[in-house]
Scaffold this motif. Sequence first.
Motif, PDB file in Angstrom:
ATOM      1  N   TYR A  43      33.774  32.842  99.280  1.00 48.82           N
ATOM      2  CA  TYR A  43      32.524  33.162  98.590  1.00 48.82           C
ATOM      3  C   TYR A  43      32.746  34.181  97.483  1.00 48.82           C
ATOM      4  O   TYR A  43      33.850  34.697  97.315  1.00 48.82           O
ATOM      5  CB  TYR A  43      31.469  33.657  99.577  1.00 48.82           C
ATOM      6  CG  TYR A  43      31.661  35.060 100.142  1.00 48.82           C
ATOM      7  CD1 TYR A  43      30.747  36.075  99.825  1.00 48.82           C
ATOM      8  CD2 TYR A  43      32.695  35.368 101.015  1.00 48.82           C
ATOM      9  CE1 TYR A  43      30.873  37.347 100.369  1.00 48.82           C
ATOM     10  CE2 TYR A  43      32.827  36.640 101.557  1.00 48.82           C
ATOM     11  CZ  TYR A  43      31.920  37.624 101.236  1.00 48.82           C
ATOM     12  OH  TYR A  43      32.045  38.889 101.764  1.00 48.82           O
ATOM     13  N   TYR A  61      27.132  31.968 105.568  1.00 51.52           N
ATOM     14  CA  TYR A  61      26.952  33.183 104.766  1.00 51.52           C
ATOM     15  C   TYR A  61      25.484  33.589 104.812  1.00 51.52           C
ATOM     16  O   TYR A  61      24.606  32.795 104.471  1.00 51.52           O
ATOM     17  CB  TYR A  61      27.371  32.934 103.319  1.00 51.52           C
ATOM     18  CG  TYR A  61      28.742  32.310 103.190  1.00 51.52           C
ATOM     19  CD1 TYR A  61      29.877  33.102 103.058  1.00 51.52           C
ATOM     20  CD2 TYR A  61      28.901  30.916 103.200  1.00 51.52           C
ATOM     21  CE1 TYR A  61      31.143  32.524 102.938  1.00 51.52           C
ATOM     22  CE2 TYR A  61      30.155  30.344 103.089  1.00 51.52           C
ATOM     23  CZ  TYR A  61      31.271  31.141 102.957  1.00 51.52           C
ATOM     24  OH  TYR A  61      32.516  30.570 102.842  1.00 51.52           O
ATOM     25  N   GLN A  97      29.808  29.975  96.283  1.00 48.97           N
ATOM     26  CA  GLN A  97      30.825  29.519  97.213  1.00 48.97           C
ATOM     27  C   GLN A  97      31.993  28.920  96.441  1.00 48.97           C
ATOM     28  O   GLN A  97      31.799  28.261  95.416  1.00 48.97           O
ATOM     29  CB  GLN A  97      30.263  28.476  98.171  1.00 48.97           C
ATOM     30  CG  GLN A  97      29.315  29.048  99.214  1.00 48.97           C
ATOM     31  CD  GLN A  97      28.803  27.980 100.155  1.00 48.97           C
ATOM     32  OE1 GLN A  97      27.610  27.723 100.221  1.00 48.97           O
ATOM     33  NE2 GLN A  97      29.696  27.383 100.912  1.00 48.97           N
TER      34      GLN A  97
END
Length: 241
Positions: free
Chosen positions: A114, A202, A238
């Motif tokens: 990320y 996330y 990402q």
Amino acid sequence: MRKSWAAAGMTAALLVGITAGAYATSNLKEIKAFLNPDLKVDLNGATFTLKDEQGNDLVPITYEGNTYLPLRDLAQRLDLSVAWDGTNNKVVLKNKPYMEFSGEDEALLEKYGYGFRVPRWLENVMVSVIPEENVKTSIEEGRLDKRAQSLTLIHYMIQDENLHRLHDVVARIEVYKKEDWPEVKKTAAGAEVLGENDRYVYIAKKAAENPYEPGTLDAEGFGDLRDWLDLHDYYFTQSGK
């Protein structure tokens, strides 16, 4: 952080809406199109909902087999700025400059798949990628879930020098293994899932309380930044790993 940055971020939208509308009265052609609420938009493995400048949901349009998406929201997610050139009757797209990370931070973000694309014009914000040893320490001290893999803090940089501190955390981004997430989310009230892939989930946790005295410059700045980052999904990206 002053209201100026928020106002600057909205100016182009107002120009496009007002100026283009004035031009359109004698040049637009009426068509029959369809709102398509079932159409999903996926960017780099993450599905997102289209938004307007106020954070309201927008719906794609289908017309004669083609799909039309809101330019401003899509451009921002693709790391472009949008402006309206009324004189020449055109929309202007430009690449945006972003905050840079150190090589160590970039490597750690890449390891967990990320990153962030925070525009430089966003004032009074700092992004801190927490080293793995510090993540372990936070877990040992009970300040972070034991299943957390990575942690990034987004800080509001204080303007009042009399407060004798540099910043406060406005949001935190936590990364968990995909298999751990079903259990983690049971105790992650208020967390927003920013994205997921085959390995990780996330999440963002926005500061629930404003730590500054109401009516002060920092109280206003902290609140504005918290809401703005939430509106723009914390500029989270990402890498696909």
